[in-house]
Design a protein around this motif. Structure first.
Motif, PDB file in Angstrom:
ATOM      1  N   GLY A  73       0.826  -1.217   0.000  1.00 35.03           N
ATOM      2  CA  GLY A  73       0.000   0.000   0.000  1.00 35.03           C
ATOM      3  C   GLY A  73       0.853   1.256   0.000  1.00 35.03           C
ATOM      4  O   GLY A  73       0.562   2.221  -0.723  1.00 35.03           O
ATOM      5  N   SER A  74       1.918   1.267   0.809  1.00 35.77           N
ATOM      6  CA  SER A  74       2.814   2.436   0.844  1.00 35.77           C
ATOM      7  C   SER A  74       3.483   2.655  -0.509  1.00 35.77           C
ATOM      8  O   SER A  74       3.622   3.797  -0.973  1.00 35.77           O
ATOM      9  CB  SER A  74       3.882   2.244   1.930  1.00 35.77           C
ATOM     10  N   LEU A  75       3.907   1.554  -1.136  1.00 33.71           N
ATOM     11  CA  LEU A  75       4.542   1.661  -2.447  1.00 33.71           C
ATOM     12  C   LEU A  75       3.549   2.173  -3.491  1.00 33.71           C
ATOM     13  O   LEU A  75       3.889   3.032  -4.319  1.00 33.71           O
ATOM     14  CB  LEU A  75       5.102   0.302  -2.861  1.00 33.71           C
ATOM     15  N   LEU A  76       2.322   1.662  -3.446  1.00 30.73           N
ATOM     16  CA  LEU A  76       1.295   2.128  -4.382  1.00 30.73           C
ATOM     17  C   LEU A  76       1.005   3.613  -4.201  1.00 30.73           C
ATOM     18  O   LEU A  76       0.853   4.368  -5.174  1.00 30.73           O
ATOM     19  CB  LEU A  76       0.007   1.320  -4.179  1.00 30.73           C
ATOM     20  N   PHE A  77       0.918   4.046  -2.952  1.00 33.41           N
ATOM     21  CA  PHE A  77       0.654   5.456  -2.651  1.00 33.41           C
ATOM     22  C   PHE A  77       1.740   6.338  -3.253  1.00 33.41           C
ATOM     23  O   PHE A  77       1.474   7.388  -3.838  1.00 33.41           O
ATOM     24  CB  PHE A  77       0.572   5.644  -1.135  1.00 33.41           C
ATOM     25  N   PHE A  78       3.009   5.898  -3.147  1.00 33.53           N
ATOM     26  CA  PHE A  78       4.127   6.655  -3.713  1.00 33.53           C
ATOM     27  C   PHE A  78       4.090   6.638  -5.239  1.00 33.53           C
ATOM     28  O   PHE A  78       4.254   7.681  -5.894  1.00 33.53           O
ATOM     29  CB  PHE A  78       5.443   6.057  -3.205  1.00 33.53           C
ATOM     30  N   VAL A  79       3.865   5.466  -5.822  1.00 31.29           N
ATOM     31  CA  VAL A  79       3.885   5.321  -7.283  1.00 31.29           C
ATOM     32  C   VAL A  79       2.755   6.123  -7.928  1.00 31.29           C
ATOM     33  O   VAL A  79       2.911   6.672  -9.030  1.00 31.29           O
ATOM     34  CB  VAL A  79       3.792   3.823  -7.671  1.00 31.29           C
ATOM     35  N   ILE A  80       1.616   6.239  -7.264  1.00 32.10           N
ATOM     36  CA  ILE A  80       0.488   7.006  -7.810  1.00 32.10           C
ATOM     37  C   ILE A  80       0.662   8.494  -7.535  1.00 32.10           C
ATOM     38  O   ILE A  80       0.376   9.341  -8.386  1.00 32.10           O
ATOM     39  CB  ILE A  80      -0.839   6.496  -7.204  1.00 32.10           C
ATOM     40  N   ARG A  81       1.173   8.831  -6.356  1.00 27.97           N
ATOM     41  CA  ARG A  81       1.234  10.223  -5.916  1.00 27.97           C
ATOM     42  C   ARG A  81       2.201  11.066  -6.749  1.00 27.97           C
ATOM     43  O   ARG A  81       1.831  12.157  -7.222  1.00 27.97           O
ATOM     44  CB  ARG A  81       1.654  10.264  -4.444  1.00 27.97           C
ATOM     45  N   VAL A  82       3.413  10.599  -6.956  1.00 22.71           N
ATOM     46  CA  VAL A  82       4.428  11.401  -7.653  1.00 22.71           C
ATOM     47  C   VAL A  82       4.016  11.714  -9.092  1.00 22.71           C
ATOM     48  O   VAL A  82       4.026  12.885  -9.495  1.00 22.71           O
ATOM     49  CB  VAL A  82       5.807  10.705  -7.591  1.00 22.71           C
ATOM     50  N   PRO A  83       3.641  10.722  -9.910  1.00 25.49           N
ATOM     51  CA  PRO A  83       3.201  11.073 -11.271  1.00 25.49           C
ATOM     52  C   PRO A  83       1.947  11.941 -11.289  1.00 25.49           C
ATOM     53  O   PRO A  83       1.791  12.781 -12.186  1.00 25.49           O
ATOM     54  CB  PRO A  83       2.931   9.705 -11.915  1.00 25.49           C
ATOM     55  N   TYR A  84       1.061  11.745 -10.303  1.00 31.10           N
ATOM     56  CA  TYR A  84      -0.169  12.540 -10.266  1.00 31.10           C
ATOM     57  C   TYR A  84       0.141  14.029 -10.182  1.00 31.10           C
ATOM     58  O   TYR A  84      -0.390  14.837 -10.965  1.00 31.10           O
ATOM     59  CB  TYR A  84      -1.028  12.111  -9.075  1.00 31.10           C
ATOM     60  N   TYR A  85       1.001  14.417  -9.247  1.00 35.88           N
ATOM     61  CA  TYR A  85       1.320  15.839  -9.083  1.00 35.88           C
ATOM     62  C   TYR A  85       1.989  16.410 -10.328  1.00 35.88           C
ATOM     63  O   TYR A  85       1.626  17.485 -10.813  1.00 35.88           O
ATOM     64  CB  TYR A  85       2.234  16.036  -7.868  1.00 35.88           C
ATOM     65  N   VAL A  86       2.970  15.695 -10.858  1.00 42.30           N
ATOM     66  CA  VAL A  86       3.722  16.208 -12.004  1.00 42.30           C
ATOM     67  C   VAL A  86       2.838  16.286 -13.248  1.00 42.30           C
ATOM     68  O   VAL A  86       2.789  17.322 -13.928  1.00 42.30           O
ATOM     69  CB  VAL A  86       4.958  15.324 -12.269  1.00 42.30           C
ATOM     70  N   ILE A  87       2.122  15.209 -13.559  1.00 41.66           N
ATOM     71  CA  ILE A  87       1.299  15.176 -14.775  1.00 41.66           C
ATOM     72  C   ILE A  87       0.159  16.183 -14.688  1.00 41.66           C
ATOM     73  O   ILE A  87      -0.153  16.880 -15.661  1.00 41.66           O
ATOM     74  CB  ILE A  87       0.761  13.751 -15.015  1.00 41.66           C
ATOM     75  N   ALA A  88      -0.475  16.287 -13.511  1.00 41.76           N
ATOM     76  CA  ALA A  88      -1.583  17.229 -13.352  1.00 41.76           C
ATOM     77  C   ALA A  88      -1.108  18.662 -13.552  1.00 41.76           C
ATOM     78  O   ALA A  88      -1.749  19.456 -14.254  1.00 41.76           O
ATOM     79  CB  ALA A  88      -2.228  17.062 -11.982  1.00 41.76           C
ATOM     80  N   GLU A  89       0.016  19.035 -12.946  1.00 40.50           N
ATOM     81  CA  GLU A  89       0.506  20.416 -13.068  1.00 40.50           C
ATOM     82  C   GLU A  89       1.024  20.708 -14.474  1.00 40.50           C
ATOM     83  O   GLU A  89       0.964  21.849 -14.932  1.00 40.50           O
ATOM     84  CB  GLU A  89       1.594  20.674 -12.011  1.00 40.50           C
ATOM     85  N   LEU A  90       1.517  19.685 -15.173  1.00 37.01           N
ATOM     86  CA  LEU A  90       1.903  19.876 -16.565  1.00 37.01           C
ATOM     87  C   LEU A  90       0.686  20.048 -17.460  1.00 37.01           C
ATOM     88  O   LEU A  90       0.658  20.909 -18.346  1.00 37.01           O
ATOM     89  CB  LEU A  90       2.744  18.687 -17.047  1.00 37.01           C
ATOM     90  N   ALA A  91      -0.339  19.233 -17.228  1.00 33.51           N
ATOM     91  CA  ALA A  91      -1.533  19.258 -18.081  1.00 33.51           C
ATOM     92  C   ALA A  91      -2.380  20.498 -17.845  1.00 33.51           C
ATOM     93  O   ALA A  91      -2.969  21.050 -18.785  1.00 33.51           O
ATOM     94  CB  ALA A  91      -2.361  17.997 -17.845  1.00 33.51           C
TER      95      ALA A  91
END
Length: 306
Positions: A73-91
């Protein structure tokens, strides 16, 4: 030498003032810590829900054991969280879902466009500032008070950084050259074609013929509009000596250019300019209806192309 640096030493920019490469200050409202925290909690909630949903799917497939679910769960939270912030702010040009809800966004501190490097850097630093120390703090037990204390001190230090700089920047913002602002509220300016109270007679007092209005185009009209709007802002305090000289100079140039014979009294100069603006605007709009666009006073129709 960078273009946005001032040539001489001046006072420091005010809070929320950006100096873009063009050198014209832009005043924006810096987002407070409360609204940024609300946006952050919203984004954490979104990514946490996504991680839990994936974890439930993994559990339903029988992958992993109960003892490894926390690590997964901790790994999933990290793997989802980092791309989410970067991709959202880029888009969304500096916005995540949380920032969109709170009506704030990330901007470059020097007024330039946001770069991918800056957005990746500020969000990776967020992991080092908050999420990794928080994860360490949650996984430690009472048998390791020193490690827990260091993690807590690191988190508190990172949270206090925005309190001690003018633009409320955290460490990631300082390194990436960004900060967070409230979205500017668009304001629809008053139509200058609507004459102020008491000046409706100016339309009949000042009359302009079609051949007089042919001397100017849209560029000159916009320049005149800028001058009139500046005078509208100073209406309460009244025009200064420099303003009077500028208005007189503009009136005389227009009179000479269009061949307007009558002298304009000082008290009627602004009324003259507003009347000329209205007449010029109406004239250009009528011509545009017939497909004729006059960009500026130098514009001429090329008959050879027809």
């Amino acid at each position: 030498m960078k273009l946005w640096r001032r040539k001489e030493k001046t006072a420091a920019p005010s809070l929320g003032e950006l100096i873009p490469p063009e050198g014209v200050p832009i005043h924006l409202e810096v987002a407070g810590l409360g609204v940024r925290l609300a946006a952050q909690l919203t984004d954490v909630g979104i990514t946490l829900i996504a991680a839990v949903a994936v974890l439930i799917l993994i559990m339903s497939l029988g992958i992993g054991t109960p003892t490894t679910l926390l690590a997964i769960g901790s790994l999933l939270f990290f793997v989802i969280r980092v791309p989410y912030y970067v991709i959202a702010e880029l888009a969304w040009n500096g916005q995540t879902l949380g920032k969109r809800l709170m009506k704030i966004k990330v901007v470059s501190h020097d007024g330039r466009s946001l770069s991918t490097h800056a957005l990746v850097l500020r969000n990776l630093m967020k992991e080092a500032e908050i999420f990794l120390p928080a994860t360490l703090l949650l996984t430690l037990d009472t048998s390791s008070p020193v490690a827990s204390g260091l993690a807590l001190a690191w988190i508190l230090g990172g949270l206090f950084v925005p309190l001690f700089n003018r633009h409320r920047q955290r460490l990631g913002d300082l390194m990436a050259g960004t900060h967070v602002i409230h979205l500017p509220v668009p304001v629809l300016l008053k139509d200058l074609a609507q004459a102020p109270v008491g000046e409706t007679a100016a339309k009949t007092r000042f009359t302009f013929l079609a051949h007089q209005l042919d001397h100017y185009g849209a560029f000159e009209l916009q320049t005149l509009e800028t001058l009139l709007r500046a005078q509208e802002k100073r209406r309460a305090s009244g025009p200064s000596q420099n303003d009077r000289a500028t208005i007189e100079s503009v009136v005389e140039k227009i009179r000479q250019k269009i061949g307007y014979a009558n002298k304009v009294p000082e008290a009627d100069r602004l009324k003259f300019l507003r009347a000329f603006y209205n007449a010029q605007r109406e004239h250009l709009e009528k011509r545009q209806l017939f497909g004729e666009r006059r960009r500026d006073k130098h514009y001429a129709v090329d008959d050879s192309s027809s």
